[in-house]
Design a protein around this motif. Structure first.
Motif, PDB file in Angstrom:
ATOM      1  N   ASP A 553       0.867  -1.183   0.000  1.00  0.00           N
ATOM      2  CA  ASP A 553       0.000   0.000   0.000  1.00  0.00           C
ATOM      3  C   ASP A 553       0.895   1.220   0.000  1.00  0.00           C
ATOM      4  N   ARG A 554       0.383   2.302  -0.576  1.00  0.00           N
ATOM      5  CA  ARG A 554       1.129   3.561  -0.587  1.00  0.00           C
ATOM      6  C   ARG A 554       0.179   4.702  -0.244  1.00  0.00           C
ATOM      7  N   ALA A 555       0.023   4.906   1.044  1.00  0.00           N
ATOM      8  CA  ALA A 555      -0.852   5.990   1.508  1.00  0.00           C
ATOM      9  C   ALA A 555      -0.117   7.315   1.378  1.00  0.00           C
ATOM     10  N   GLU A 556      -0.840   8.328   0.946  1.00  0.00           N
ATOM     11  CA  GLU A 556      -0.248   9.645   0.730  1.00  0.00           C
ATOM     12  C   GLU A 556      -0.217  10.480   2.004  1.00  0.00           C
ATOM     13  N   TYR A 557      -1.186  10.265   2.901  1.00  0.00           N
ATOM     14  CA  TYR A 557      -1.293  11.111   4.083  1.00  0.00           C
ATOM     15  C   TYR A 557      -1.545  10.237   5.303  1.00  0.00           C
ATOM     16  N   LEU A 558      -1.168  10.748   6.460  1.00  0.00           N
ATOM     17  CA  LEU A 558      -1.477  10.089   7.728  1.00  0.00           C
ATOM     18  C   LEU A 558      -2.919  10.309   8.143  1.00  0.00           C
ATOM     19  N   GLY A 559      -3.527  11.356   7.624  1.00  0.00           N
ATOM     20  CA  GLY A 559      -4.879  11.722   8.033  1.00  0.00           C
ATOM     21  C   GLY A 559      -4.878  13.091   8.674  1.00  0.00           C
ATOM     22  N   ASP A 560      -5.997  13.444   9.261  1.00  0.00           N
ATOM     23  CA  ASP A 560      -6.112  14.756   9.901  1.00  0.00           C
ATOM     24  C   ASP A 560      -5.501  14.696  11.290  1.00  0.00           C
ATOM     25  N   ILE A 561      -4.172  14.621  11.338  1.00  0.00           N
ATOM     26  CA  ILE A 561      -3.442  14.550  12.599  1.00  0.00           C
ATOM     27  C   ILE A 561      -2.581  15.796  12.706  1.00  0.00           C
ATOM     28  N   GLY A 562      -2.672  16.453  13.831  1.00  0.00           N
ATOM     29  CA  GLY A 562      -1.897  17.658  14.067  1.00  0.00           C
ATOM     30  C   GLY A 562      -1.428  17.728  15.507  1.00  0.00           C
ATOM     31  N   PHE A 563      -0.756  18.832  15.839  1.00  0.00           N
ATOM     32  CA  PHE A 563      -0.210  19.026  17.174  1.00  0.00           C
ATOM     33  C   PHE A 563      -0.818  20.273  17.794  1.00  0.00           C
ATOM     34  N   LYS A 564      -1.163  20.154  19.078  1.00  0.00           N
ATOM     35  CA  LYS A 564      -1.688  21.304  19.806  1.00  0.00           C
ATOM     36  C   LYS A 564      -1.457  21.091  21.298  1.00  0.00           C
ATOM     37  N   ASP A 565      -0.808  22.052  21.915  1.00  0.00           N
ATOM     38  CA  ASP A 565      -0.545  22.015  23.359  1.00  0.00           C
ATOM     39  C   ASP A 565       0.158  20.727  23.786  1.00  0.00           C
ATOM     40  N   GLY A 566       1.113  20.312  22.974  1.00  0.00           N
ATOM     41  CA  GLY A 566       1.886  19.129  23.323  1.00  0.00           C
ATOM     42  C   GLY A 566       1.169  17.814  23.133  1.00  0.00           C
ATOM     43  N   THR A 573     -11.705   8.422  13.694  1.00  0.00           N
ATOM     44  CA  THR A 573     -11.469   7.243  12.855  1.00  0.00           C
ATOM     45  C   THR A 573     -10.017   6.783  12.864  1.00  0.00           C
ATOM     46  N   PHE A 574      -9.169   7.460  13.665  1.00  0.00           N
ATOM     47  CA  PHE A 574      -7.755   7.101  13.693  1.00  0.00           C
ATOM     48  C   PHE A 574      -7.584   5.716  14.315  1.00  0.00           C
ATOM     49  N   SER A 575      -6.785   4.871  13.683  1.00  0.00           N
ATOM     50  CA  SER A 575      -6.579   3.503  14.138  1.00  0.00           C
ATOM     51  C   SER A 575      -5.273   3.390  14.916  1.00  0.00           C
ATOM     52  N   LYS A 576      -5.312   2.571  15.975  1.00  0.00           N
ATOM     53  CA  LYS A 576      -4.116   2.356  16.779  1.00  0.00           C
ATOM     54  C   LYS A 576      -3.204   1.291  16.174  1.00  0.00           C
ATOM     55  N   THR A 577      -3.652   0.614  15.161  1.00  0.00           N
ATOM     56  CA  THR A 577      -2.822  -0.405  14.534  1.00  0.00           C
ATOM     57  C   THR A 577      -1.767   0.234  13.636  1.00  0.00           C
ATOM     58  N   LYS A 578      -0.690  -0.477  13.441  1.00  0.00           N
ATOM     59  CA  LYS A 578       0.409   0.043  12.631  1.00  0.00           C
ATOM     60  C   LYS A 578      -0.010   0.084  11.168  1.00  0.00           C
ATOM     61  N   PRO A 579       0.105   1.217  10.518  1.00  0.00           N
ATOM     62  CA  PRO A 579      -0.322   1.301   9.111  1.00  0.00           C
ATOM     63  C   PRO A 579       0.619   0.532   8.202  1.00  0.00           C
ATOM     64  N   LEU A 580       0.103   0.103   7.071  1.00  0.00           N
ATOM     65  CA  LEU A 580       0.914  -0.626   6.105  1.00  0.00           C
ATOM     66  C   LEU A 580       1.917   0.273   5.397  1.00  0.00           C
ATOM     67  N   SER A 581       1.625   1.544   5.305  1.00  0.00           N
ATOM     68  CA  SER A 581       2.541   2.450   4.616  1.00  0.00           C
ATOM     69  C   SER A 581       2.408   3.853   5.204  1.00  0.00           C
ATOM     70  N   ILE A 582       3.527   4.536   5.257  1.00  0.00           N
ATOM     71  CA  ILE A 582       3.578   5.924   5.735  1.00  0.00           C
ATOM     72  C   ILE A 582       4.519   6.683   4.796  1.00  0.00           C
ATOM     73  N   LYS A 583       4.037   7.719   4.186  1.00  0.00           N
ATOM     74  CA  LYS A 583       4.895   8.535   3.340  1.00  0.00           C
ATOM     75  C   LYS A 583       5.766   9.426   4.211  1.00  0.00           C
TER      76      LYS A 583
END
Length: 597
Positions: A553-566, A573-583
Motif C-alpha cells: 500500500d502507498r498511503a499519501e497522508y497520515l490523516g487529519d493529525i496535528g499538534f496542539k498544546d503538546g 477514525t484514527f486507528s491504533k494499529t500500525k499502518p501498512l505504509s507511511i509517506k
C-alpha cells in the motif's frame, strides 16, 4: 493413583434371528450391503407347479419376514443417526420385536477399549504442553523474522516457575515421570558460586539419568555478596511462617542493623563452569552466562590457577551472554570463549545499560568473528525511549571507534543478523561492498534503531516522530538498506524499525486518549512485499535493486493529525494499529510539537 480401565471382552456375532426362528432369504437384493425390497420380485415367466406351491408357502409366511439387523462391523448401529451426535445404542422396539435382550445388543463404549496408559504418546504430550507450555525443539527455526533463529529471545526461554507443584504429576504414571522430568530439567539455572556448582555436580552424580534431559544450562554470577552474613535476608522458611518472616524483616529495617555488601569472593571462574558443563551435561546445546550489573562491576574470571584455556564444549551451539560487559570486555575475552565452543553457531549478547565501552569493545570484536558463526544478535541499548539529543558518551565513541563499519565486516560470513542500538547507512554501504553477490549467505537483517549516527557538529541529533531531521536520517538508513539488496542477493527479510514506548496522547473529540507507537517509522521487506515508510527515492531504488518487490500500500497522508498544546490531535477514525505504509513527507505535520516529554 491413575485409574486403570480394563478392556471388556468382545461378544461374538449374535445370531440375528435366534435359534427358534427360520429366516427365509428370498433374493440376494435384500442383503444389508445392497438394500432391496423385502418381498419377492415379480417375474414375467410362467410358473411351474412346484414354483406355484413354493409361492403359496412364501405367502403364508409373509408376515414372519423380518428385515436383517445391521451387522456389528458397520460404523453406526442406526441408519437415521443425526450427524455430530453419535450414540452407540440399539433401538428398544427392534430388540423387543426380535425377542432379544437389550443387554445382548448393546455395543461397548469406545472409551472402554483403551486405558489411560495406552493412549498415544502425542496425547500425553499435548496434556503436558497445556500445563508447561509448548516445548519447541532447540534446533528448530523460529517463525519470527522470516524464519530466522537468530532473533529468538532466549531471555524468555521455557522455564517453569512452579517446579515443586508440577513435579507431583510425575507420580501419575511411569510415562509421565519421564515426560515431566524431561521438561523440568530441560532448562536449568544455577548460581555461579563454588557452593552451588558443587551441589549441582553432586546431585547429578547421584541422578545420572537426569543429565540427558538438560538442553539449556544457565549460569548467573552474583556481582556482590552480603558483608555481614549473620543477617540473612534470603533465609527461607516453610510456607506457613512466611508472614512471620516478613514482619521480622520489617522490624529489622527499623533497627540500627547495617547491611553492607562487598564484591563476591566465592564466584566460580569460567574454567570451572565450562568443566562442570563438560563433565555433567553431555547433551546441553545452549549455554547462558549472566554477568549481572552494578556500579563498577567486577569482571568474571576466565581462568583458574595454572590454566590458560577453557575446557572444550563441542555440543554447545548457542551462546547467550547477559550483562555482557562483565563477561567480555575485549576481543581476547571473546576469542577465549569461542575457542572452547568449536560448534558455536549463534551468539546473543546484551548489555544491562548503554555504555561507551560497550560500543568500543564490540567494534573490536565483530570484525574478528569466527567463520563458523552464522547467527549474531547484539543488543546494546534497549530502553526504547526517544531522546532530545544524543548523550555525551556518543561523542566519546565517535572519537575512538565506529561500530557500524566494524559490524559491516561481519556480513560476508553471517546468515542472520539482529542489532539494537545506534546505526547508520555506513553499515549497509560497506557491508554490500565487502560481500560477494555469488557467495553471500545473509538471509535476514533485523535492526532496532535507537538513533541514527550523524556528524558530531549537529546539535539537534535527537530522535522521535516529531523530529523531522531524525525522520530524514531514518529515510537515508532505509535507502542504504534498499541499495544493498543489489549485492546481498540472498537477503529476503529486512526490517528496520524505531521503537518509542513513551506515550504521546492522541486527543479525540470524545476526550479518549491512547499512545501513538503505531506512528513510529519502520520498513520491512518480506517475501518481496514491502511495508512501512516510503518515498519516491525509495521506490525508484527498490525498482532497480529488487524489481520483484513492491509495496502493499502507498498511503499519501497520515490523516487529519496535528499538534496542539503538546498533544497529537487525531480524528475519531484514527486507528491504533500500525499502518501498512507511511509517506515520509507526512511526518512534516507532526514537526511543530514538543520534541521530548
Amino acid at each position: 493413583m491413575a485409574t486403570t480401565f480394563t478392556d471388556s471382552p468382545q461378544d461374538g456375532r449374535i445370531d440375528e434371528a435366534g435359534p427358534n426362528h427360520t429366516l427365509h432369504l428370498l433374493t440376494t437384493a435384500s442383503t444389508p450391503a445392497t438394500p432391496g425390497p423385502s418381498t419377492p420380485t415379480a417375474s414375467s415367466l410362467p410358473l411351474s407347479p412346484l414354483e406355484k406351491l413354493e409361492k403359496i408357502t412364501i405367502k403364508d409366511h409373509e408376515n414372519d419376514i423380518v428385515p436383517p439387523l445391521r451387522p456389528m462391523s458397520t460404523p453406526f448401529p442406526e441408519a437415521d443417526m443425526v450427524e455430530g451426535d453419535i450414540q452407540c445404542s440399539q433401538r428398544s422396539n427392534d430388540a423387543d420385536g426380535l425377542g432379544l435382550d437389550n443387554t445382548a445388543l448393546s455395543i461397548p463404549a469406545a472409551s472402554s477399549n483403551a486405558t489411560f496408559r495406552q493412549l498415544p504418546g502425542e496425547i500425553h504430550e499435548c496434556i503436558l504442553d497445556h500445563i508447561f507450555g509448548v516445548r519447541a525443539s532447540t534446533s528448530s527455526k523460529n517463525s519470527t523474522a522470516g524464519g530466522s533463529k537468530a532473533l529468538r529471545r532466549w531471555g524468555t526461554a521455557l522455564r517453569h516457575s512452579r517446579r515443586r507443584e508440577v513435579a507431583q504429576l510425575s507420580l501419575v504414571t511411569s510415562k509421565w515421570r519421564e515426560l515431566i522430568q524431561e521438561r523440568l530439567y530441560r532448562h536449568l539455572k544455577i548460581k555461579g558460586t563454588k557452593e552451588s556448582v558443587d551441589q549441582a555436580s553432586y546431585w547429578f552424580h547421584e541422578h545420572p539419568n537426569l543429565c540427558s534431559y538438560v538442553k539449556h544450562i544457565e549460569i548467573w554470577f552474583p556481582v556482590f555478596q552480603q558483608k555481614n552474613p549473620a543477617f540473612d535476608r534470603t533465609h527461607r522458611t516453610p510456607s506457613p511462617d512466611r508472614s512471620a518472616l516478613i514482619r521480622s524483616l520489617a522490624l529489622a529495617d527499623n533497627t540500627n542493623t547495617n547491611v553492607t555488601y562487598q564484591s563476591p569472593s566465592n564466584n566460580c571462574s569460567l574454567y570451572e563452569v565450562f568443566l562442570f558443563v563438560r563433565l555433567t551435561f553431555a547433551t546441553a546445546c545452549i549455554l547462558t552466562l549472566e554477568g549481572g550489573d552494578r556500579k563498577k562491576p567486577p569482571m568474571v574470571r576466565h581462568f583458574s590457577k595454572n590454566t590458560t584455556s577453557l575446557p572444550v564444549l563441542p555440543q554447545v551451539r548457542t551462546l547467550v551472554c547477559k550483562g555482557q560487559w562483565n563477561l567480555i570486555r575485549e576481543n581476547g575475552d571473546f576469542q577465549n570463549i569461542a575457542a572452547a565452543l568449536p560448534s558455536l553457531q549463534e551468539w546473543h549478547g546484551s548489555y544491562a545499560r548503554p555504555k561507551s565501552k560497550a560500543y568500543i569493545s564490540m567494534s573490536t570484536i565483530v570484525p574478528n568473528l569466527p567463520q563458523f558463526l552464522t547467527h549474531l544478535n547484539i543488543c546494546i541499548e534497549a530502553d526504547y525511549r526517544r531522546e532530545a539529543v544524543s548523550p555525551l558518551f556518543v561523542k566519546k565513541v565517535k572519537a575512538k571507534a565506529h561500530l557500524c563499519a566494524g559490524l559491516a565486516k561481519a556480513l560476508p560470513t553471517l546468515e542472520h543478523l539482529a542489532f539494537t542500538g545506534r546505526i547508520c547507512g555506513c553499515f549497509f554501504d560497506q557491508g554490500a561492498r565487502l560481500s560477494d553477490p555469488r557467495e553471500s549467505r545473509l538471509k535476514s537483517i533485523d535492526l532496532i534503531v535507537k538513533n541514527v549516527c550523524r556528524p558530531t557538529f549537529i546539535w539537534n541529533d535527537g530522535s522521535g516522530i516529531t523530529d523531522m531531521s531524525f525522520i530524514l536520517a531514518f529515510e537515508s538508513l532505509v535507502l542504504a538498506g534498499v541499495k544493498s539488496l543489489e549485492r546481498l542477493k540472498a537477503l529476503d527479510y529486512l526490517r528496520i524499525r524505531f521503537l518509542d514506548l513513551v506515550q504521546i496522547p492522541l486527543v479525540q473529540t470524545n476526550e479518549f486518549r491512547f499512545p501513538s507507537p503505531s506512528l513510529n517509522p519502520y520498513f520491512q521487506l518480506k517475501n518481496n512485499q514491502c511495508t512501512g515508510i516510503w518515498s519516491d527515492t525509495i521506490l525508484n531504488e527498490l525498482a532497480h535493486t529488487r524489481p520483484r518487490a513492491s509495496f502493499l500500500d502507498r498511503a499519501e497522508y497520515l490523516g487529519d493529525i496535528g499538534f496542539k498544546d503538546g498533544q497529537l490531535l487525531a480524528p475519531s477514525t484514527f486507528s491504533k494499529t500500525k499502518p501498512l505504509s507511511i509517506k515520509v513527507s507526512s511526518y512534516s505535520s507532526l514537526n511543530s510539537g514538543i520534541t521530548i516529554s
